[in-house]
Scaffold this motif. Sequence first.
Motif, PDB file in Angstrom:
ATOM      1  N   VAL A 183      23.734  36.423  29.820  1.00 22.28           N
ATOM      2  CA  VAL A 183      24.131  35.257  29.033  1.00 22.28           C
ATOM      3  C   VAL A 183      23.765  34.002  29.819  1.00 22.28           C
ATOM      4  CG1 VAL A 183      26.060  33.988  28.013  1.00 22.28           C
ATOM      5  CG2 VAL A 183      26.016  36.491  27.901  1.00 22.28           C
ATOM      6  N   ILE A 184      23.086  33.069  29.179  1.00 22.02           N
ATOM      7  CA  ILE A 184      22.731  31.813  29.837  1.00 22.02           C
ATOM      8  C   ILE A 184      23.838  30.795  29.588  1.00 22.02           C
ATOM      9  CG2 ILE A 184      21.407  30.861  27.899  1.00 22.02           C
ATOM     10  CD1 ILE A 184      20.460  30.611  31.644  1.00 22.02           C
ATOM     11  N   GLY A 185      24.202  30.045  30.635  1.00 19.24           N
ATOM     12  CA  GLY A 185      25.311  29.106  30.517  1.00 19.24           C
ATOM     13  C   GLY A 185      24.955  27.719  31.013  1.00 19.24           C
ATOM     14  N   MET A 186      25.813  26.759  30.668  1.00 19.28           N
ATOM     15  CA  MET A 186      25.616  25.371  31.075  1.00 19.28           C
ATOM     16  C   MET A 186      26.963  24.752  31.443  1.00 19.28           C
ATOM     17  SD  MET A 186      23.884  22.626  31.620  1.00 19.28           S
ATOM     18  CE  MET A 186      22.259  23.030  30.982  1.00 19.28           C
ATOM     19  N   HIS A 187      27.035  24.196  32.666  1.00 20.41           N
ATOM     20  CA  HIS A 187      28.229  23.431  33.020  1.00 20.41           C
ATOM     21  C   HIS A 187      28.054  21.995  32.558  1.00 20.41           C
ATOM     22  CE1 HIS A 187      31.912  22.360  34.963  1.00 20.41           C
ATOM     23  NE2 HIS A 187      31.312  21.346  35.561  1.00 20.41           N
ATOM     24  N   ASN A 188      29.140  21.434  32.033  1.00 18.47           N
ATOM     25  CA  ASN A 188      29.133  20.060  31.543  1.00 18.47           C
ATOM     26  C   ASN A 188      29.944  19.195  32.493  1.00 18.47           C
ATOM     27  OD1 ASN A 188      27.939  20.178  28.532  1.00 18.47           O
ATOM     28  ND2 ASN A 188      29.041  22.060  29.022  1.00 18.47           N
ATOM     29  N   ARG A 189      29.223  18.434  33.291  1.00 16.46           N
ATOM     30  CA  ARG A 189      29.846  17.611  34.311  1.00 16.46           C
ATOM     31  C   ARG A 189      30.543  16.407  33.674  1.00 16.46           C
ATOM     32  NH1 ARG A 189      26.650  15.023  39.545  1.00 16.46           N
ATOM     33  NH2 ARG A 189      28.442  13.913  40.398  1.00 16.46           N
ATOM     34  N   GLU A 190      31.381  15.758  34.485  1.00 15.36           N
ATOM     35  CA  GLU A 190      32.079  14.573  34.010  1.00 15.36           C
ATOM     36  C   GLU A 190      31.098  13.562  33.393  1.00 15.36           C
ATOM     37  OE1 GLU A 190      31.717  14.038  38.584  1.00 15.36           O
ATOM     38  OE2 GLU A 190      31.968  15.666  37.168  1.00 15.36           O
ATOM     39  N   PRO A 191      31.610  12.738  32.446  1.00 11.04           N
ATOM     40  CA  PRO A 191      33.021  12.501  32.148  1.00 11.04           C
ATOM     41  C   PRO A 191      33.588  13.455  31.097  1.00 11.04           C
ATOM     42  CG  PRO A 191      31.697  10.950  30.911  1.00 11.04           C
ATOM     43  CD  PRO A 191      30.736  11.761  31.750  1.00 11.04           C
ATOM     44  N   ASN A 192      34.888  13.704  31.196  1.00 13.63           N
ATOM     45  CA  ASN A 192      35.559  14.523  30.189  1.00 13.63           C
ATOM     46  C   ASN A 192      35.634  13.824  28.836  1.00 13.63           C
ATOM     47  OD1 ASN A 192      36.018  16.955  31.449  1.00 13.63           O
ATOM     48  ND2 ASN A 192      38.026  16.374  32.265  1.00 13.63           N
ATOM     49  N   ALA A 193      35.296  12.547  28.808  1.00 16.06           N
ATOM     50  CA  ALA A 193      35.242  11.843  27.526  1.00 16.06           C
ATOM     51  C   ALA A 193      34.126  12.386  26.642  1.00 16.06           C
ATOM     52  CB  ALA A 193      35.049  10.344  27.761  1.00 16.06           C
ATOM     53  N   THR A 194      33.075  12.926  27.257  1.00 18.52           N
ATOM     54  CA  THR A 194      31.955  13.518  26.505  1.00 18.52           C
ATOM     55  C   THR A 194      31.628  14.874  27.127  1.00 18.52           C
ATOM     56  OG1 THR A 194      30.408  12.278  27.909  1.00 18.52           O
ATOM     57  CG2 THR A 194      30.980  11.315  25.771  1.00 18.52           C
ATOM     58  N   THR A 199      25.199  20.422  27.362  1.00 13.60           N
ATOM     59  CA  THR A 199      25.005  21.478  26.367  1.00 13.60           C
ATOM     60  C   THR A 199      24.142  20.978  25.214  1.00 13.60           C
ATOM     61  OG1 THR A 199      27.016  22.710  26.893  1.00 13.60           O
ATOM     62  CG2 THR A 199      26.225  22.860  24.635  1.00 13.60           C
ATOM     63  N   GLU A 200      24.423  19.776  24.745  1.00 17.57           N
ATOM     64  CA  GLU A 200      23.637  19.216  23.644  1.00 17.57           C
ATOM     65  C   GLU A 200      22.207  18.894  24.092  1.00 17.57           C
ATOM     66  OE1 GLU A 200      24.345  19.065  20.539  1.00 17.57           O
ATOM     67  OE2 GLU A 200      26.437  19.710  20.711  1.00 17.57           O
ATOM     68  N   LYS A 201      22.056  18.494  25.347  1.00 12.10           N
ATOM     69  CA  LYS A 201      20.715  18.173  25.828  1.00 12.10           C
ATOM     70  C   LYS A 201      19.835  19.416  25.867  1.00 12.10           C
ATOM     71  CE  LYS A 201      18.117  15.780  29.438  1.00 12.10           C
ATOM     72  NZ  LYS A 201      18.174  14.911  30.634  1.00 12.10           N
ATOM     73  N   VAL A 202      20.402  20.532  26.328  1.00 10.24           N
ATOM     74  CA  VAL A 202      19.592  21.750  26.375  1.00 10.24           C
ATOM     75  C   VAL A 202      19.272  22.235  24.964  1.00 10.24           C
ATOM     76  CG1 VAL A 202      21.319  23.624  26.425  1.00 10.24           C
ATOM     77  CG2 VAL A 202      19.266  23.810  27.805  1.00 10.24           C
ATOM     78  N   LYS A 203      20.182  21.984  24.019  1.00  9.75           N
ATOM     79  CA  LYS A 203      19.895  22.321  22.619  1.00  9.75           C
ATOM     80  C   LYS A 203      18.717  21.503  22.106  1.00  9.75           C
ATOM     81  CE  LYS A 203      20.650  23.643  18.261  1.00  9.75           C
ATOM     82  NZ  LYS A 203      19.917  22.664  17.458  1.00  9.75           N
ATOM     83  N   SER A 204      18.647  20.232  22.502  1.00  9.34           N
ATOM     84  CA  SER A 204      17.546  19.380  22.040  1.00  9.34           C
ATOM     85  C   SER A 204      16.209  19.829  22.620  1.00  9.34           C
ATOM     86  CB  SER A 204      17.816  17.920  22.416  1.00  9.34           C
ATOM     87  OG  SER A 204      17.687  17.708  23.817  1.00  9.34           O
ATOM     88  N   ILE A 205      16.246  20.479  23.775  1.00  8.83           N
ATOM     89  CA  ILE A 205      15.018  20.941  24.425  1.00  8.83           C
ATOM     90  C   ILE A 205      14.579  22.299  23.894  1.00  8.83           C
ATOM     91  CG2 ILE A 205      14.041  21.716  26.642  1.00  8.83           C
ATOM     92  CD1 ILE A 205      15.806  19.578  27.984  1.00  8.83           C
TER      93      ILE A 205
END
Length: 464
Positions: A183-194, A199-205
Amino acid sequence: MVKLNYTWLLVLVMFSLVFGSVGMSLGSQAEAADINLARGKNVVVSSTEASGNIAANAVDGNLSTRWASTNSDTQYYIVDLGTAQSVSSVILRWEAAYAKQFQIQTSTDNVNWTTVYSNYSNTGGTNTITFPSTTARYVKMYAFQRATTYGYSLYEFEIYGSGTQAATGVLDYIKSISGKQTVIGMHNREPNATPAVQTEKVKSITGKYPGLWSGDLLFSANDVNNRWNMIYEAKKQWDNGAIVQVMMHVTPPTQADAGNWEGGVVSHLSDAQWKDLTTNGGTLNKAWKARLDNYAQYLQYLEDNKVTVLFRPFHEMNQGVFWWAGRPGSTGTAELYRLTHDYLVNTKGLSNLVWVWDMQDLDLNWNVYNPGNAYWDIFALDVYNPDGFTTQKYNTALSVANGKPIAIGECDVLPTPSQLAAQPKWAFAMSWAELTFEKNTNAQIQTVYNASNVITRDELPKLK
């Protein structure tokens, strides 16, 4: 008259707002109840007409595109689901060139086929087909008589699982793919506001979402204030089919919960402070448990919403720059891990956590940080050293895990599909936020996400 015109204008505007954004995308009762398993999957067809109506058009979720075959009777369209799954329904959305006679067939190996449905008097339009739930990786539409002088043309070929299909536990699923796929994963670094930016960036690629989404409780005042936002995103990701992980880069109990990276997360406790922290009834011990009371509310919310969490409380336990890390032996970092585990599980009663013991590839002496096999479910290794995914690291991870699943907890450079094929026991591989895009080209990211031995979100089964 003017009033009537405005009334109808308002109706049209409201209709547009409600339905206009749907456009030609698909909506059906089956989709509302389950996920279209065929969406975006690999397909094989008997033929394609020269006009550019390619095979992929029938699994792209767009009713304005279609696949069309050449003008002969015997044709087929095969969807490869990637893994064997329980299927019980197919929807065929025909263009005017439909099949008068066809069958739906299923297979687990693309060699031996079972006919689950036959139609000898089709009238075109939309065929909604149900059959007893069966396990299949490949689903075929086999056509043998045309209704027109043209070939066959499908706007969409949709496949659905059983609405009553039992969900698979996350840990059971991870165990089941070990040695086969990652399974390929992605950590979403701060800020917790977004909390889904990367994840969305890798989807766009890539056009695909990571199979694993990761968030963090974090430490800055802004991120502490937005923890609920991150937790709500975790639930959203789970509801959308992702595996969810939560990490803790938090300040030490000698400080306030909201603090700094330098001097906070990156700091050191004295030996006396450490003993006070890990001794029941100590001042810092009480302060840490009060912190855990706070953290538990977020995890409890996820449990109440039936979200299973890969929980990684102590990042890189052998990385001495962090206040919790770099203390080998049974009374060191492992003791704090056990204390945290027992408090959250036994005192707070959390039962939705899959515990991840995480180390970094600074050396190979990882066992001195082992909290005890009863305290963790998955061993994860963060791979940042320039030598990368060596056989020695892989074999050491297998030895330390002693039969439990292993994972690439973090990395900057993504493992290639060939590296994962050579080291197939890595059950998941998570790249770190912005480093994913700094250390890998878009083409390299696309290659990994499109590999047959890599699992993205759309390829995961229903989980519990």
